[in-house]
Enzyme design. Structure first.
Site, PDB file in Angstrom:
ATOM      1  N   HIS A  45       0.789  -1.233   0.000  1.00  0.00           N
ATOM      2  CA  HIS A  45       0.000   0.000   0.000  1.00  0.00           C
ATOM      3  C   HIS A  45       0.821   1.283   0.000  1.00  0.00           C
ATOM      4  CE1 HIS A  45       0.813  -0.121   4.349  1.00  0.00           C
ATOM      5  NE2 HIS A  45       0.592   1.180   4.334  1.00  0.00           N
TER       6      HIS A  45
HETATM    7  C1  UD1 Z   1      -2.257   5.763   5.262  1.00  0.00           C
HETATM    8  C2  UD1 Z   1      -1.000   6.360   5.868  1.00  0.00           C
HETATM    9  C3  UD1 Z   1       0.092   5.306   5.910  1.00  0.00           C
HETATM   10  C4  UD1 Z   1      -0.373   4.040   6.612  1.00  0.00           C
HETATM   11  C5  UD1 Z   1      -1.674   3.563   5.993  1.00  0.00           C
HETATM   12  C6  UD1 Z   1      -2.225   2.391   6.777  1.00  0.00           C
HETATM   13  C7  UD1 Z   1      -0.667   8.764   5.419  1.00  0.00           C
HETATM   14  C8  UD1 Z   1       0.065   9.753   4.611  1.00  0.00           C
HETATM   15  N1  UD1 Z   1      -0.510   7.470   5.057  1.00  0.00           N
HETATM   16  O1  UD1 Z   1      -1.952   5.426   3.915  1.00  0.00           O
HETATM   17  O2  UD1 Z   1       1.208   5.823   6.619  1.00  0.00           O
HETATM   18  O3  UD1 Z   1       0.610   3.069   6.475  1.00  0.00           O
HETATM   19  O4  UD1 Z   1      -2.638   4.615   6.008  1.00  0.00           O
HETATM   20  O5  UD1 Z   1      -3.097   1.633   6.023  1.00  0.00           O
HETATM   21  O6  UD1 Z   1      -1.349   9.111   6.355  1.00  0.00           O
HETATM   22  N2  UD1 Z   1      -9.206   4.596   0.611  1.00  0.00           N
HETATM   23  C9  UD1 Z   1     -10.465   4.045   0.502  1.00  0.00           C
HETATM   24  N3  UD1 Z   1     -11.124   3.718   1.638  1.00  0.00           N
HETATM   25  C10 UD1 Z   1     -10.622   3.899   2.883  1.00  0.00           C
HETATM   26  C11 UD1 Z   1      -9.359   4.478   2.989  1.00  0.00           C
HETATM   27  C12 UD1 Z   1      -8.658   4.816   1.858  1.00  0.00           C
HETATM   28  O7  UD1 Z   1     -10.962   3.844  -0.601  1.00  0.00           O
HETATM   29  O8  UD1 Z   1     -11.307   3.556   3.875  1.00  0.00           O
HETATM   30  C13 UD1 Z   1      -8.448   4.890  -0.610  1.00  0.00           C
HETATM   31  C14 UD1 Z   1      -8.723   6.296  -1.166  1.00  0.00           C
HETATM   32  O9  UD1 Z   1      -8.693   6.204  -2.568  1.00  0.00           O
HETATM   33  C15 UD1 Z   1      -7.502   7.079  -0.701  1.00  0.00           C
HETATM   34  C16 UD1 Z   1      -6.408   6.030  -0.697  1.00  0.00           C
HETATM   35  O10 UD1 Z   1      -7.048   4.815  -0.327  1.00  0.00           O
HETATM   36  O11 UD1 Z   1      -7.196   8.156  -1.548  1.00  0.00           O
HETATM   37  C17 UD1 Z   1      -5.262   6.333   0.258  1.00  0.00           C
HETATM   38  O12 UD1 Z   1      -5.772   6.523   1.596  1.00  0.00           O
HETATM   39  P1  UD1 Z   1      -4.951   7.443   2.632  1.00  0.00           P
HETATM   40  O13 UD1 Z   1      -5.583   7.345   3.957  1.00  0.00           O
HETATM   41  O14 UD1 Z   1      -4.743   8.789   2.076  1.00  0.00           O
HETATM   42  O15 UD1 Z   1      -3.526   6.783   2.643  1.00  0.00           O
HETATM   43  P2  UD1 Z   1      -3.113   5.268   2.873  1.00  0.00           P
HETATM   44  O16 UD1 Z   1      -2.464   4.776   1.638  1.00  0.00           O
HETATM   45  O17 UD1 Z   1      -4.257   4.505   3.416  1.00  0.00           O
HETATM   46  N1  UDP Z   2      -4.021  -5.627   8.648  1.00  0.00           N
HETATM   47  C1  UDP Z   2      -5.301  -6.166   8.723  1.00  0.00           C
HETATM   48  N2  UDP Z   2      -5.902  -6.559   7.551  1.00  0.00           N
HETATM   49  C2  UDP Z   2      -5.299  -6.468   6.349  1.00  0.00           C
HETATM   50  C3  UDP Z   2      -3.981  -5.907   6.288  1.00  0.00           C
HETATM   51  C4  UDP Z   2      -3.381  -5.487   7.465  1.00  0.00           C
HETATM   52  O1  UDP Z   2      -5.870  -6.300   9.813  1.00  0.00           O
HETATM   53  O2  UDP Z   2      -5.901  -6.850   5.338  1.00  0.00           O
HETATM   54  C5  UDP Z   2      -3.367  -5.206   9.900  1.00  0.00           C
HETATM   55  C6  UDP Z   2      -2.031  -5.858  10.129  1.00  0.00           C
HETATM   56  O3  UDP Z   2      -2.185  -7.112  10.760  1.00  0.00           O
HETATM   57  C7  UDP Z   2      -1.333  -4.817  10.985  1.00  0.00           C
HETATM   58  C8  UDP Z   2      -1.865  -3.506  10.471  1.00  0.00           C
HETATM   59  O4  UDP Z   2      -3.084  -3.825   9.805  1.00  0.00           O
HETATM   60  O5  UDP Z   2      -1.704  -4.963  12.344  1.00  0.00           O
HETATM   61  C9  UDP Z   2      -0.909  -2.879   9.509  1.00  0.00           C
HETATM   62  O6  UDP Z   2      -1.530  -1.804   8.875  1.00  0.00           O
HETATM   63  P1  UDP Z   2      -1.078  -1.263   7.448  1.00  0.00           P
HETATM   64  O7  UDP Z   2      -0.300  -2.271   6.733  1.00  0.00           O
HETATM   65  O8  UDP Z   2      -2.297  -0.733   6.805  1.00  0.00           O
HETATM   66  O9  UDP Z   2      -0.208   0.026   7.831  1.00  0.00           O
HETATM   67  P2  UDP Z   2       1.297   0.238   8.347  1.00  0.00           P
HETATM   68  O10 UDP Z   2       1.555  -0.678   9.481  1.00  0.00           O
HETATM   69  O11 UDP Z   2       2.204   0.022   7.194  1.00  0.00           O
HETATM   70  O12 UDP Z   2       1.290   1.676   8.739  1.00  0.00           O
END
Ligand code: UD1
Ligand code: UDP
Length: 360
Positions: free
Chosen positions: A204
């Protein structure tokens, strides 16, 4: 004592679960603020339902957007809540835009900021997470570090006051929920998988998903592996794969592209994988906790402890390296070390918060 806890993204709900329990046990009143950064059921509410987190006291519903717009909107709305709630401290987790917005709103109102997962560094300024964590650490009054490396990183930036090595609440969460995962999850049966009969991959990071060539190359590497690869797709990655017309391309291949998993299902999938490939911070650590070999699909990692004895290997997106490790990896003979604390990080954080407020 009263705290406002700020959550918004998937890993923050997981980290908040053990902390919220510990705060209740320490008789600290918690107001839970959800920024709404993550909002799909499978990215947000499922964790509240599964992990016994109290419902958020407020959800700001900020949702997705460019960094400035998303962070700015959160800042405006969080400030209003803090002015109304007047907490003794604000708790933020990790390195997301929700973290930075919470820390900035609080520090400008002279409310003490407690940063959980302080001191992590990738030293890669291309990552939005690196901006968020550096800035948050420099706003924080209490810096709760998960590892000794994190303490050293802070010290190199002149941050030594208020630094506490407490361990990692994600380890607390794994200990807290592993048994429930074993008892309740049916994910292996649902996906017709055998223990050690599959690889698990999560992707991601912006730099892996947002450039079409990079994402396409990564997708083709996973597709060229000669065994089942289960990929719970982050919505960001699903969207980008759809844009590239690659979602359908997995239909008759080794790839199983599925919806994001609940935490309990994810723990079972991690524990039983032969190998994990990931760009996630949390997933790298969980692989280490479960003693499952991991390949990190990034140029570096903040979680350098996991590299010890070869449990985790940074492979970037180098196809030859990935193939080599996927085919040759065996679990190292030295078990993972207890470098992420003793499973009582949340308890220690609650106790330090309580004592600090008693002293004021
Ligand atoms: C965010 C965090 C990242 C973290 C991750 C955990 C920032 C800059 N990044 O990244 O550090 O590792 O969360 O998962 O804060 N979207 C949906 N539904 C949702 C959420 C997101 O469709 O419920 C899609 C949207 O198109 C959005 C994209 O995912 O634009 C990215 O979501 P965003 O929260 O901006 O960043 P993450 O990649 O989730
Ligand atoms: N996780 C989850 N379901 C998924 C993918 C990840 O419950 O399909 C959990 C995972 O076990 C961990 C956390 O989400 O506890 C990690 O989050 P993510 O990878 O979104 O973000 P990061 O840790 O890189 O910030």
């Amino acid at each position: 004592m009263k705290v406002v806890t700020i959550v918004g993204a998937r890993p923050q709900f997981i980290k908040a679960a053990p902390l919220s329990r510990a705060l209740r046990q320490a008789a600290i009143q918690e107001f839970l603020l959800h920024t709404g950064q993550h909002y799909d059921y499978g990215m947000s509410q499922v964790f509240f339902d599964e992990l016994g987190l109290p419902e958020a006291d407020i959800n700001l519903n900020v949702r997705s957007g460019n960094h400035g717009q998303q962070t700015g909107q959160m800042l405006i709305e969080i400030e209003k809540v803090l002015l109304q709630q007047k907490p003794d401290a604000v708790i933020v987790f990790g390195d997301t835009n929700s973290t930075l917005a919470g820390a900035l709103a609080a520090v400008k109102l002279h409310i003490p900021v407690a940063h959980i997962e302080a001191g992590l560094r990738s030293f890669n300024r291309q990552m939005p997470e690196e901006h968020n964590r550096v800035l948050t650490d420099h706003c924080a009054d209490l810096l709760f570090c998960p590892t000794e490396t994190a303490v050293k990183n802070l010290s190199k930036e002149g941050l030594t006051a208020g630094v506490h090595l407490v361990g990692d609440p994600m380890y607390d969460a794994v200990l807290l929920f592993s048994q429930a995962a074993e008892q309740k999850s049916r994910i292996l049966e649902t996906l017709s998988l055998q223990p050690r009969g599959y690889l698990l991959a999560t992707i991601h990071r912006a730099y892996n998903t947002d450039d079409p060539q990079t994402l396409s190359a990564l997708f083709h590497i996973l597709q060229s592996l000669k065994e089942t690869v289960v990929v719970p797709l982050h919505p960001r990655t699903r969207q980008k794969l759809a844009d590239l017309g690659l979602l359908g391309a997995s239909a008759h291949s080794n790839l199983r592209l599925i919806e994001p998993l609940s935490y309990l299902d994810m723990l079972v999938m991690e524990k039983n994988a032969r190998l994990i490939l990931t760009d996630s911070g949390g997933v790298q650590k969980e692989a280490y906790f479960f003693a499952v070999p991991c390949l990190t699909l990034r140029p570096e990692t903040e979680w350098v402890e996991t590299l010890t004895d070869g449990w985790n290997t940074v492979v970037g997106l180098n196809p030859a390296k990935i193939h080599h490790h996927v085919h040759s990896v065996t679990p190292p003979s030295t078990p993972p070390q207890p470098v992420f604390g003793d499973g009582r990080a949340a308890e220690k954080i609650a106790s330090i918060l309580y004592n600090q407020s008693a002293r004021r």
